[in-house]
Design an enzyme around this catalytic site. Structure first.
Site, short mmCIF file in Angstrom:
data_model
loop_
_atom_site.label_atom_id
_atom_site.label_comp_id
_atom_site.label_asym_id
_atom_site.label_seq_id
_atom_site.Cartn_x
_atom_site.Cartn_y
_atom_site.Cartn_z
N SER A 22 24.44 13.65 14.11
CA SER A 22 23.08 13.12 14.31
C SER A 22 22.13 13.71 13.27
CB SER A 22 22.59 13.45 15.72
OG SER A 22 22.74 14.83 15.99
N ASN A 109 22.64 22.06 24.87
CA ASN A 109 22.05 21.09 25.80
C ASN A 109 20.61 21.44 26.18
OD1 ASN A 109 24.55 20.04 25.60
ND2 ASN A 109 25.21 20.55 27.69
N THR A 154 -11.34 -18.68 28.81
CA THR A 154 -10.21 -18.57 29.73
C THR A 154 -9.31 -19.74 29.36
OG1 THR A 154 -11.18 -19.95 31.44
CG2 THR A 154 -11.61 -17.60 31.61
N HIS A 155 -8.01 -19.55 29.43
CA HIS A 155 -7.04 -20.56 28.98
C HIS A 155 -7.27 -20.92 27.51
CE1 HIS A 155 -6.29 -21.31 33.31
NE2 HIS A 155 -7.59 -21.17 33.39
N SER A 276 -1.05 -14.89 -0.82
CA SER A 276 0.20 -15.64 -0.79
C SER A 276 0.76 -15.68 -2.20
CB SER A 276 -0.09 -17.06 -0.29
OG SER A 276 0.88 -17.96 -0.79
N LYS A 282 -5.08 -18.41 -0.45
CA LYS A 282 -4.81 -17.77 0.85
C LYS A 282 -5.28 -16.32 0.93
CE LYS A 282 -2.71 -19.01 3.98
NZ LYS A 282 -1.30 -19.21 4.28
N ASN A 284 -4.47 -13.68 3.97
CA ASN A 284 -3.76 -13.63 5.26
C ASN A 284 -4.02 -12.34 6.03
OD1 ASN A 284 -2.52 -16.09 4.60
ND2 ASN A 284 -0.86 -15.03 3.52
N GLU A 289 -0.85 -9.31 11.98
CA GLU A 289 0.41 -9.96 12.35
C GLU A 289 1.54 -8.94 12.47
OE1 GLU A 289 1.10 -13.70 9.95
OE2 GLU A 289 -0.82 -13.08 9.15
N TYR A 316 24.49 16.69 30.99
CA TYR A 316 24.39 16.17 29.62
C TYR A 316 25.59 15.28 29.29
CZ TYR A 316 24.21 15.85 24.57
OH TYR A 316 24.16 15.35 23.29
N GLN A 321 22.35 11.74 22.80
CA GLN A 321 22.01 11.96 21.40
C GLN A 321 21.30 10.72 20.82
OE1 GLN A 321 24.50 14.30 18.61
NE2 GLN A 321 25.06 12.31 17.76
N LYS A 324 17.15 9.83 20.27
CA LYS A 324 16.20 10.17 19.21
C LYS A 324 15.76 9.01 18.33
CE LYS A 324 18.19 14.54 19.52
NZ LYS A 324 19.00 13.82 20.51
#
Ligand code: ARG
Length: 459
Positions: A22, A109, A154-155, A276, A282, A284, A289, A316, A321, A324
């Site tokens: 690891s 551990n 709303t909506h 773009s 453009k 953006n 996003e 353990y 492991q 992480k």
């Protein structure tokens, strides 16, 4: 030979070394591992488990190793599996047999558990500071826009006029809850696992309270088995982070929408937008996003850790492991997202005129017109129906309610009088909201005052 190689008569296969290791990701814990070990060495000496002299040599060497790692002078080895073994081996290489005493009364551990918690405490602090910055920026924007009128939806349909200050303060509440959720998580996890040994405790007269104090924990984990096998705090943190990312994502979604030419309510600063490769015109809102997109990544991390922990027997297991990568990824993602988001909203341009003209259309004063008739003694349901018919008439004739003549109004109810025009004026509609926590200027001012007091308390 491996540090644990005594019982083995063969080396592990090289494929296994790679798979088992690891170090590639847990080297992030080098500092926490070293600080944990320094505290452990101090405790061993205090309890006469090792001599003061040995402890001094160990601690001095650990500090040197820390410095060398930070200088970039150390190359970690996959053969040594993880950060714990790598550092222990460095220590032994440098100070010989004395270095071999460090791992007395300790297992990897409880060592890994304390390392993660130390990393965690530090990261949580960073994230909470970022949220605090965000809360301050939200208050600033809200204060500047107490009188900026825009449609409330709303909506995603125009509903009632509100102020931008009010809208922004809704997000303040959301991020304040995120902050407090992280504090809860911190307080629940802030107990020391070190001293649990592999699972059953150790045979030495250790002082775990001393260790807790040295490493800044509020207390110790009461049960050693739980101490080494608990990753609730990782799950809890990633859930809290998921909620916070969801809030960021909702906000980003609105900003993306508001940046379209159809809305044009806001414009991101050039420094926080991109262009773009093909369409020269453009601009953006990529960053908003991306934050929205990265929310999915954090949700994925949550599913990852939940699934790892599901059905693990005590105590353990090596599966753990794998905690992480999702933890580290979540910390990085939320930190970067918050940092970018704060600057993005701090520098964005707010088009008050566009917001105001949008609020003028869509019959958003219809509820207030109904309330007017209620004040004349008509039951609300009936008023609702009358105004409904009136809106239909307006749509058919291309007019707003306030553009109807008194005669036209009276054709819907005799009770309309000239004072109706004031009541359905958009500013009046906002200021007429009397309930606590409403969009009126008075209420939003109070909201901001209370928000500042809350922020003071957490500062
Ligand atoms: N690298 C391991 C982890 O991150 C450390 C603990 C290993 N313990 C063991 N018994 N193999 O979980």
């Amino acid at each position: 030979m491996k540090l644990w190689g005594g019982r083995f008569s063969k080396e592990t296969a090289s494929l296994v070394d790679d798979f088992n290791a690891s170090i590639e990701f847990d080297q992030k814990l080098y500092k926490h591992d070293i600080h944990g070990s320094i505290a452990h060495a101090k405790m061993l000496a205090k309890q006469n488990i090792i001599s003061n002299q040995d402890a001094e040599i160990i601690i001095k060497s650990l500090y040197e190793i820390l410095k060398d790692i930070e200088k970039g002078d150390i190359e970690f080895s996959i053969d040594l599996e993880d950060i714990h073994m790598n550092i222990e081996k460095l220590l032994i290489d440098r100070i010989g047999d004395i270095g071999k005493k460090l791992h007395t009364a300790r297992s990897r551990n409880d060592q890994v558990a304390v390392d993660i918690k130390l990393y965690f405490k530090e990261s949580l602090c960073d994230i909470q500071n970022l949220i605090k910055n965000l809360l301050n920026v939200l208050i600033e924007i809200a204060e500047d826009n107490i009188e900026t009128i825009l449609p409330g939806y709303t909506h995603l349909q125009r509903a009632q006029p509100i102020t931008l200050g009010y809208h922004i303060m809704a997000y303040f509440q959301m991020f304040l809850r995120d902050y407090n959720r992280l504090s809860d998580c911190y307080n629940r996890m802030n107990y020391l696992p070190l001293g649990a040994g592999a699972l059953a405790g150790t045979t030495y007269e250790t002082d775990r309270y001393f260790l807790a104090k040295e490493l800044g924990f509020a207390g110790i984990c009461d049960n050693g088995m739980d101490a080494v096998s608990d990753r609730d705090y990782v799950i809890e943190f990633i859930s809290d982070a998921s909620i916070c990312m969801m809030h960021l994502s909702r906000f980003c979604e609105e900003l993306i929408l508001w940046s379209t030419s159809e809305f044009s309510f806001v414009e991101m600063d050039d420094a926080y937008s991109t262009g773009s490769s093909i369409m020269p015109q453009k601009k953006n809102p990529d960053l908003a996003e991306l934050i929205r997109g990265k929310t999915g990544r954090v949700y994925g991390n949550l599913m990852n850790i939940l699934t790892i922990m599901k059905a693990l027997p005590l105590a353990y297991n090596k599966d753990m492991q794998e905690d992480k990568p999702p933890l580290f990824d979540t910390v990085e993602t939320i930190k970067n997202s918050l940092a970018i988001f704060i600057e993005m909203i701090r520098t964005m341009k707010i088009n008050k005129d566009k917001m105001y003209s949008a609020a003028k259309t869509g019959f958003m004063n219809a509820t207030d017109a109904a309330d007017y008739l209620v004040s004349k003694g008509i039951p609300f349901r009936e008023c609702h129906a009358i105004i409904g018919r009136m809106v239909l008439y307006c749509i058919q004739n291309g007019k707003a309610i306030e553009e109807l003549s008194l005669n036209e109004l009276k054709s819907f109810s005799e009770l309309f009088d000239t004072d109706i025009y004031d009541k359905i004026d958009i500013i009046c509609c906002i200021e007429a909201k009397k309930s606590i926590g409403s969009t009126s200027k008075k209420s939003v001012k109070l909201m901001i005052k209370q928000a500042k007091e809350k922020l003071e308390k957490i500062n």
